[in-house]
Structures are given as C-alpha cells and as structure tokens.
Motif scaffolding. Structure first.
Motif, PDB file in Angstrom:
ATOM      1  N   GLY A  61       0.828  -1.210   0.000  1.00  0.00           N
ATOM      2  CA  GLY A  61       0.000   0.000   0.000  1.00  0.00           C
ATOM      3  C   GLY A  61       0.855   1.249   0.000  1.00  0.00           C
ATOM      4  N   MET A  62       1.943   1.233   0.766  1.00  0.00           N
ATOM      5  CA  MET A  62       2.879   2.358   0.785  1.00  0.00           C
ATOM      6  C   MET A  62       3.544   2.514  -0.583  1.00  0.00           C
ATOM      7  N   ARG A  63       3.985   1.396  -1.167  1.00  0.00           N
ATOM      8  CA  ARG A  63       4.668   1.430  -2.466  1.00  0.00           C
ATOM      9  C   ARG A  63       3.777   2.078  -3.525  1.00  0.00           C
ATOM     10  N   LEU A  64       2.534   1.646  -3.596  1.00  0.00           N
ATOM     11  CA  LEU A  64       1.599   2.207  -4.571  1.00  0.00           C
ATOM     12  C   LEU A  64       1.377   3.697  -4.330  1.00  0.00           C
ATOM     13  N   THR A  65       1.248   4.060  -3.071  1.00  0.00           N
ATOM     14  CA  THR A  65       0.977   5.459  -2.711  1.00  0.00           C
ATOM     15  C   THR A  65       2.123   6.367  -3.108  1.00  0.00           C
ATOM     16  N   PHE A  66       3.339   5.955  -2.811  1.00  0.00           N
ATOM     17  CA  PHE A  66       4.503   6.779  -3.144  1.00  0.00           C
ATOM     18  C   PHE A  66       4.685   6.900  -4.656  1.00  0.00           C
ATOM     19  N   GLU A  67       4.438   5.815  -5.375  1.00  0.00           N
ATOM     20  CA  GLU A  67       4.560   5.864  -6.830  1.00  0.00           C
ATOM     21  C   GLU A  67       3.528   6.820  -7.427  1.00  0.00           C
ATOM     22  N   GLN A  68       2.311   6.760  -6.912  1.00  0.00           N
ATOM     23  CA  GLN A  68       1.251   7.642  -7.410  1.00  0.00           C
ATOM     24  C   GLN A  68       1.533   9.105  -7.105  1.00  0.00           C
ATOM     25  N   ALA A  69       2.287   9.339  -6.047  1.00  0.00           N
ATOM     26  CA  ALA A  69       2.635  10.709  -5.655  1.00  0.00           C
ATOM     27  C   ALA A  69       3.861  11.228  -6.403  1.00  0.00           C
ATOM     28  N   GLY A  70       4.427  10.387  -7.269  1.00  0.00           N
ATOM     29  CA  GLY A  70       5.566  10.817  -8.058  1.00  0.00           C
ATOM     30  C   GLY A  70       6.905  10.624  -7.385  1.00  0.00           C
ATOM     31  N   LEU A  71       6.945   9.889  -6.291  1.00  0.00           N
ATOM     32  CA  LEU A  71       8.204   9.586  -5.621  1.00  0.00           C
ATOM     33  C   LEU A  71       8.814   8.326  -6.245  1.00  0.00           C
ATOM     34  N   ASP A  72      10.050   8.049  -5.915  1.00  0.00           N
ATOM     35  CA  ASP A  72      10.712   6.868  -6.468  1.00  0.00           C
ATOM     36  C   ASP A  72      10.095   5.587  -5.921  1.00  0.00           C
ATOM     37  N   GLN A  73      10.449   4.481  -6.562  1.00  0.00           N
ATOM     38  CA  GLN A  73       9.950   3.186  -6.136  1.00  0.00           C
ATOM     39  C   GLN A  73      10.713   2.678  -4.913  1.00  0.00           C
ATOM     40  N   LEU A  74      10.006   1.963  -4.064  1.00  0.00           N
ATOM     41  CA  LEU A  74      10.660   1.266  -2.965  1.00  0.00           C
ATOM     42  C   LEU A  74      11.323   0.004  -3.521  1.00  0.00           C
ATOM     43  N   PRO A  75      12.499  -0.351  -3.042  1.00  0.00           N
ATOM     44  CA  PRO A  75      13.139  -1.600  -3.480  1.00  0.00           C
ATOM     45  C   PRO A  75      12.221  -2.788  -3.224  1.00  0.00           C
ATOM     46  N   SER A  76      12.320  -3.793  -4.071  1.00  0.00           N
ATOM     47  CA  SER A  76      11.418  -4.943  -3.965  1.00  0.00           C
ATOM     48  C   SER A  76      11.565  -5.685  -2.642  1.00  0.00           C
TER      49      SER A  76
ATOM     50  N   GLN B 157      11.988  13.921  -0.238  1.00  0.00           N
ATOM     51  CA  GLN B 157      11.411  15.125   0.363  1.00  0.00           C
ATOM     52  C   GLN B 157       9.955  14.866   0.707  1.00  0.00           C
ATOM     53  N   VAL B 158       9.548  15.290   1.881  1.00  0.00           N
ATOM     54  CA  VAL B 158       8.155  15.103   2.298  1.00  0.00           C
ATOM     55  C   VAL B 158       7.247  15.930   1.396  1.00  0.00           C
ATOM     56  N   PRO B 159       6.249  15.314   0.754  1.00  0.00           N
ATOM     57  CA  PRO B 159       5.332  16.064  -0.115  1.00  0.00           C
ATOM     58  C   PRO B 159       4.624  17.174   0.651  1.00  0.00           C
ATOM     59  N   ALA B 160       4.364  18.272  -0.058  1.00  0.00           N
ATOM     60  CA  ALA B 160       3.701  19.416   0.578  1.00  0.00           C
ATOM     61  C   ALA B 160       2.306  19.038   1.073  1.00  0.00           C
ATOM     62  N   ASP B 161       1.604  18.217   0.297  1.00  0.00           N
ATOM     63  CA  ASP B 161       0.244  17.819   0.662  1.00  0.00           C
ATOM     64  C   ASP B 161       0.290  16.435   1.312  1.00  0.00           C
ATOM     65  N   PHE B 162       0.768  16.396   2.541  1.00  0.00           N
ATOM     66  CA  PHE B 162       0.934  15.115   3.215  1.00  0.00           C
ATOM     67  C   PHE B 162      -0.412  14.497   3.598  1.00  0.00           C
ATOM     68  N   GLU B 163      -1.396  15.312   3.896  1.00  0.00           N
ATOM     69  CA  GLU B 163      -2.714  14.790   4.250  1.00  0.00           C
ATOM     70  C   GLU B 163      -3.314  14.008   3.092  1.00  0.00           C
ATOM     71  N   SER B 164      -3.123  14.508   1.881  1.00  0.00           N
ATOM     72  CA  SER B 164      -3.621  13.808   0.703  1.00  0.00           C
ATOM     73  C   SER B 164      -2.911  12.471   0.539  1.00  0.00           C
ATOM     74  N   LEU B 165      -1.616  12.456   0.861  1.00  0.00           N
ATOM     75  CA  LEU B 165      -0.838  11.224   0.766  1.00  0.00           C
ATOM     76  C   LEU B 165      -1.380  10.175   1.742  1.00  0.00           C
ATOM     77  N   LYS B 166      -1.691  10.583   2.951  1.00  0.00           N
ATOM     78  CA  LYS B 166      -2.229   9.648   3.951  1.00  0.00           C
ATOM     79  C   LYS B 166      -3.586   9.101   3.499  1.00  0.00           C
ATOM     80  N   THR B 167      -4.414   9.975   2.948  1.00  0.00           N
ATOM     81  CA  THR B 167      -5.724   9.544   2.454  1.00  0.00           C
ATOM     82  C   THR B 167      -5.574   8.534   1.329  1.00  0.00           C
ATOM     83  N   ARG B 168      -4.623   8.784   0.441  1.00  0.00           N
ATOM     84  CA  ARG B 168      -4.402   7.879  -0.680  1.00  0.00           C
ATOM     85  C   ARG B 168      -3.921   6.519  -0.189  1.00  0.00           C
ATOM     86  N   PHE B 169      -3.073   6.509   0.851  1.00  0.00           N
ATOM     87  CA  PHE B 169      -2.627   5.228   1.393  1.00  0.00           C
ATOM     88  C   PHE B 169      -3.800   4.428   1.938  1.00  0.00           C
TER      89      PHE B 169
END
Length: 232
Positions: free
Chosen positions: A41-56, A81-93
């Motif tokens: 769930g974290m991996r998908l969330t970070f990818e959708q937010a435009g951050l790099d991929q987590l190692p497998s 870098q922590v995304p500016a819209d962190f609340e949106s990131l938590k909701t997406r997770f």
C-alpha cells in the motif's frame, strides 16, 4: 462454532492466573502478519505521488506506528522530500490499503486456537492497535477473528495513539476492567512503553516487527510461537 483445542492441550498458566481477568492485543505483528499489504500500500501510494519506487526487498524499521509515522519514516529512510500535501498522501494510502483487501495478510500460526480458547474460558478480549479503526475492523473480519473480540480500538479512536497509554487504558475501560486485571500482548517497543505507562503487564510476541529496539524492553512474559501459550 468455535474450534476446540487439540486433545490434551490447555491454556498456559499465564492466561489462567486468578488476577488475569481480561486480555488486550495489538494487531499487526502480534495477531496478524500484515506487513506485505502495508508495504505494498505504501509502495503504490509513493509511486502515485511521483516519488521513487521502494526496493522490492524493502522492509521498514518502523512498522509499528500510525500510518503518518510509518510514511514519514519510510520517506526519511529513502532520502525523499516530504510532499507538501501530506494529508492527501495519507488519504491515498488508506484507499490503496483498503483496495488490497488484506489479500496477503495472514493470522500467525496458532493464534486463532489460543484466542478461541481464551474466548471459551470467558476472558474478555480487546484490540488496541495503531491501525485506524476502519482498517482494524476490516482486517479482523477478513481474517475471520472479529467475533472473538469484545472491543476494538484504533489509532483514531482516541485523542492520542500509542505509545501513549490512553488507547490501552480506554480499551480496558470499555471492557469493564482495571489495568491491573489485564495483560497486553504486543510486538514492539511502542507496545511495551504503552503497557508500562498504563500499568498493564506486557506480553511480548518476539516474532513480530519489533527488531533490535526490543533488546532492553521490560516484559512479563515473551513467546515466539503462539502454540507456546498452549500446554499439555
């Protein structure tokens, strides 16, 4: 119908002491192994937010906090870098995790046998987790253990989350019991600190997500496998 214990087995004396009137459990890393779904769930969330991929093969050091704490820990670990819209990131997770529907989560071997035996022994039981309440209820339903618990408390159920003692104290209060009448089962230093500050005896599941931070953690009892809580 609840399963009965294999012939000749009974609950460990830890659970049958006269001064033990109720049990409270952490969920992730204690009753269920949910790491694969949380990390995915974290991996998908970070990818959708435009951050790099987590190692497998990535496994975070912090898998015992709130979703906020886990996400911030992973971001720091990866040097992002922590995304500016962190609340949106938590909701997406929350959305991504819910969509996974606990497909790779499992109950630790032997845990359901012990829980069912405790239920048959008429011990009130609750869950006190840093999962949000909705996710905790969903997970227990999916795992087929929801009906074993009298009360479930999530990180958003109270004004504070663990390691504050508030969630554990409130869960015990909802069970109609006092701290000194209960045992708290957990797998991390966060759980141990919560129990200590609540004045509750702590039982450590050493096969969970605690890691080296548990080396000096006080505990009243510890076990690696759930079947250790069943004796001949």
């Amino acid at each position: 119908m609840l399963n009965t214990l294999p012939a000749g087995l009974k609950l460990h004396s830890l659970l049958t002491q006269d001064d033990v009137r109720g049990l409270v459990f952490d969920l992730d890393g204690t009753i269920i192994d949910s790491a694969p779904d949380i990390i995915q769930g974290m991996r998908l969330t970070f990818e959708q937010a435009g951050l790099d991929q987590l190692p497998s093969d990535y496994f975070p050091d912090d898998l015992h906090g709130t979703r906020d704490g886990i996400m911030r820990s992973i971001i720091a670990d990866m040097g992002w870098q922590v995304p500016a819209d962190f609340e949106s990131l938590k909701t997406r997770f929350v959305q991504n995790y819910a969509a996974l529907d606990h497909m790779n989560t499992s109950v630790y071997a032997g845990a359901q046998d012990v829980l069912e035996a405790c239920r048959e022994a008429a011990l009130p039981m609750g869950i006190c987790t840093n999962k949000i309440y909705e996710s905790a209820v969903s997970a227990t339903h999916k795992m087929g253990i929801h009906g074993l618990f009298d009360y479930i408390s999530g990180s958003d159920s109270w004004s504070q989350a663990k390691p504050s003692p508030v969630p554990l104290l409130e869960t015990i209060r909802m069970l109609g019991l006092k701290p000194e009448q209960c045992l708290y089962f957990g797998d991390t230093s966060v759980d141990a600190e919560c129990a200590r500050d609540a004045g509750v005896r702590f039982v450590l599941h050493t096969a969970g997500y605690g890691g080296s931070s548990l080396n000096d953690t006080p505990r009243d009892f510890m076990f690696q496998r759930w079947d250790e809580l069943l004796v001949a």
